[in-house]
Scaffold this motif. Sequence first.
Motif, PDB file in Angstrom:
ATOM      1  N   PHE A 185     -16.174  66.917 -15.026  1.00  0.00           N
ATOM      2  CA  PHE A 185     -17.368  67.699 -14.736  1.00  0.00           C
ATOM      3  C   PHE A 185     -17.656  67.647 -13.236  1.00  0.00           C
ATOM      4  CE2 PHE A 185     -21.983  67.884 -14.099  1.00  0.00           C
ATOM      5  CZ  PHE A 185     -22.243  69.137 -14.624  1.00  0.00           C
ATOM      6  N   PHE A 186     -17.574  66.447 -12.686  1.00  0.00           N
ATOM      7  CA  PHE A 186     -17.820  66.253 -11.251  1.00  0.00           C
ATOM      8  C   PHE A 186     -16.830  67.087 -10.424  1.00  0.00           C
ATOM      9  CE2 PHE A 186     -16.657  63.973  -7.363  1.00  0.00           C
ATOM     10  CZ  PHE A 186     -17.888  63.942  -6.722  1.00  0.00           C
ATOM     11  N   ASN A 187     -15.548  67.057 -10.845  1.00  0.00           N
ATOM     12  CA  ASN A 187     -14.527  67.812 -10.111  1.00  0.00           C
ATOM     13  C   ASN A 187     -14.764  69.312 -10.162  1.00  0.00           C
ATOM     14  OD1 ASN A 187     -12.941  65.815  -9.011  1.00  0.00           O
ATOM     15  ND2 ASN A 187     -11.910  65.455 -10.978  1.00  0.00           N
ATOM     16  N   TYR A 188     -15.049  69.813 -11.365  1.00  0.00           N
ATOM     17  CA  TYR A 188     -15.299  71.258 -11.483  1.00  0.00           C
ATOM     18  C   TYR A 188     -16.561  71.648 -10.720  1.00  0.00           C
ATOM     19  CZ  TYR A 188     -11.548  71.945 -14.807  1.00  0.00           C
ATOM     20  OH  TYR A 188     -10.316  72.030 -15.373  1.00  0.00           O
ATOM     21  N   PHE A 189     -17.518  70.734 -10.708  1.00  0.00           N
ATOM     22  CA  PHE A 189     -18.757  70.996 -10.002  1.00  0.00           C
ATOM     23  C   PHE A 189     -18.489  71.090  -8.501  1.00  0.00           C
ATOM     24  CE2 PHE A 189     -22.975  69.953  -8.309  1.00  0.00           C
ATOM     25  CZ  PHE A 189     -23.735  70.874  -9.020  1.00  0.00           C
ATOM     26  N   SER A 190     -17.688  70.169  -7.970  1.00  0.00           N
ATOM     27  CA  SER A 190     -17.344  70.210  -6.544  1.00  0.00           C
ATOM     28  C   SER A 190     -16.589  71.482  -6.226  1.00  0.00           C
ATOM     29  CB  SER A 190     -16.460  69.019  -6.166  1.00  0.00           C
ATOM     30  OG  SER A 190     -16.979  67.856  -6.691  1.00  0.00           O
TER      31      SER A 190
END
Lengths: 256, 248
Positions: free
Chosen positions: A36-41
Motif C-alpha cells: 500500500f505504501f509503495n503504490y501510494f508513493s
Amino acid sequence: MRNILAICKRELLSFFVSPIAYFVITGFTLLVGFFFFNYFSLFLRMYQMAPYLQMRGMPMPNLNQTIIEGVYQTMLVILVFLVPLLTMRIVAEDKRRGTFELLLTSPVSVSEIVLGKYLSLAVVIFVMLAITFIFPLLLIVYGTPEVPPILSGFVGVLLCTLGFASIGMAVSSFTENQIVAGVSSMVTLLLLYVIQAPAESLDGTAAAVFRYLSPVDQVQDFVRGVVTLKSTVYFLSMIVLGLFLSQRALDALRWR
Amino acid sequence: MIEVRNLCKSYGDYKAVIDVSFTAAKGQIVGFLGPNGAGKTTTIRMLSTFLPPTSGSATVAGFDIVAQSDEVRRRIGYLPENPPLYGEMTVEEYLRFVGDIKGVPRASLRSRISEVLERCFIVDVRRKLCQHLSRGYRQRVGLAQAIIHEPEVIILDEPTSGLDPRQIIEIRQLIKSLGRDHTVLLSTHILPEVSMVCNKVVIISRGRVVMESLLSELSRDKSLEQVFLESVSREEVVDAAACVNQGA
C-alpha cells in the motif's frame, strides 16, 4: 447445524490458541501495508508529474486505478502463498493425530465436518481481510476515491480467497501430511494464478477458456466496480468444487 | 447388544479378520483377547463404524453397522487405542466439544461433564491442556469422552495399555462400574485383565475367533490361562506365553 457450529468453534479455537492465525494475519497485514505504501508513493510521484502528463495528453493518475487496483491485485499474489498455510492443517492434522477416528465414529456426517471446518476458515479469512481494509479506508477518509469499486473489489478479493481456501482444504483432505498439503495447495493455487498465460499464444475459444479460468481477470472485474454474474459464478463454483472434493476424499476414507 | 456374524476384513491380499462371529448381551463386559496383531483393533474399528467390513455383518445396539451406521454412531462410545485428544484444548473444552458432536442435550451438558470428570477421576486436571497430560490422564480423558453421552455400548481398544499399575487398577474398577448399565467390549492382550474385569471372553488369534465363553462356565474345570494357550494355534504359543507373563 449444532454439529457444524461445534466443529467450526473447535477449529477456531485451534487457530487462535496456536499461533498460526496470528502469524498469518500479522504477516498478511504487514505485506499489504508495505505494498500500500509503495503504490501510494507511486501515486504521489505520478501526481507531481501531472502537468507534464496532461501536456502529453496522457491519462491523469487516479486513486482507484493506481492504488486500489494495485493493492487488491497484489493481495491475490500474497494470498496464493498464505492461504495454504492456513488450510494445510485443517484436515491433515486430524488424520495424523487420530482425532479423525473420533469425528468419524460420532453421529456427525462428513458434510457437517467439511462445512464446519470450512466455516472456521471463512471466519479467519474474513478477519484477515477486514484488518487490511484499513488501508482503503485511509484513502476514503483522507482522499476522494470512488467508493463503490473499493467495496466491490473487497468482495471480489474475499470471494477469491474463499475459493483458494476451499481448494486448500480439499488438498488437505487427501493427505495426512501437513507439509505435503501445504506445498501441493501452494502449487495448485500458483498454477491457477498464472493459468491465463497460455491464452497469449492461443486464440478463439481456447484462449477465452484460459482467460475465464484466471482468478486475476475475474477479480479485476470486481475491482473495476463491475459485479458480473460470470465472475460470481466463477468464484462460487471454485468454492463448491473444493467442498465437493473434500467431501469425496473424506467419504472415501470412511469406506476404504 | 452386539452381534457379529462372519465378519471379514482384508487389506488387499492380507486377511486381517477372518469370519469373526460372537455376541455380547446387555450388561455384559466382554473381553476381546488375543496376541498382538490378531485382528482385535481391526474388528473393533469395524464395530465402531470407522472401517467398513469386506464381508459379513454385525449389529450394534440393534442396528446394522453398514446400513444403519448413523444409528450405531449415536449409541456407541468408542475409545481408540490412542485417545483422540486435541492437544490445544483444555480437558473441559474438549469434553464440551465431544458432548456437542455426540448430541448431548445442551441443558444437561454441563452436568454430564462434571459427572464424567468425577467418574474418571480427572476433576483436578479439567483446566489443563490435553497436550500436557500424562499417558494415564490422557487415557482417562479418552474414557470420559467415550461415556459422556451415556451410550448403550462402550467399545474400548486396549484401555489399560501404557498405564502404571495403580492407574490400571483404577481404570479396571471404572470399567467394572460401567458394566452395570452399559454393554462393554474391551480388547486386551493381557490375560489376567479378562478374569478380573470381564464376565465373558472372546479369544481371537490370527484373525479368527478360537473361543467364546462366559467366564463363569470356564473356571469350573480349567483356568483361563490353560484355555487360552490351548486355543491359540501352536505357532503362536510364544506370543501367547508373552501375554500370560505380561499380566503376571
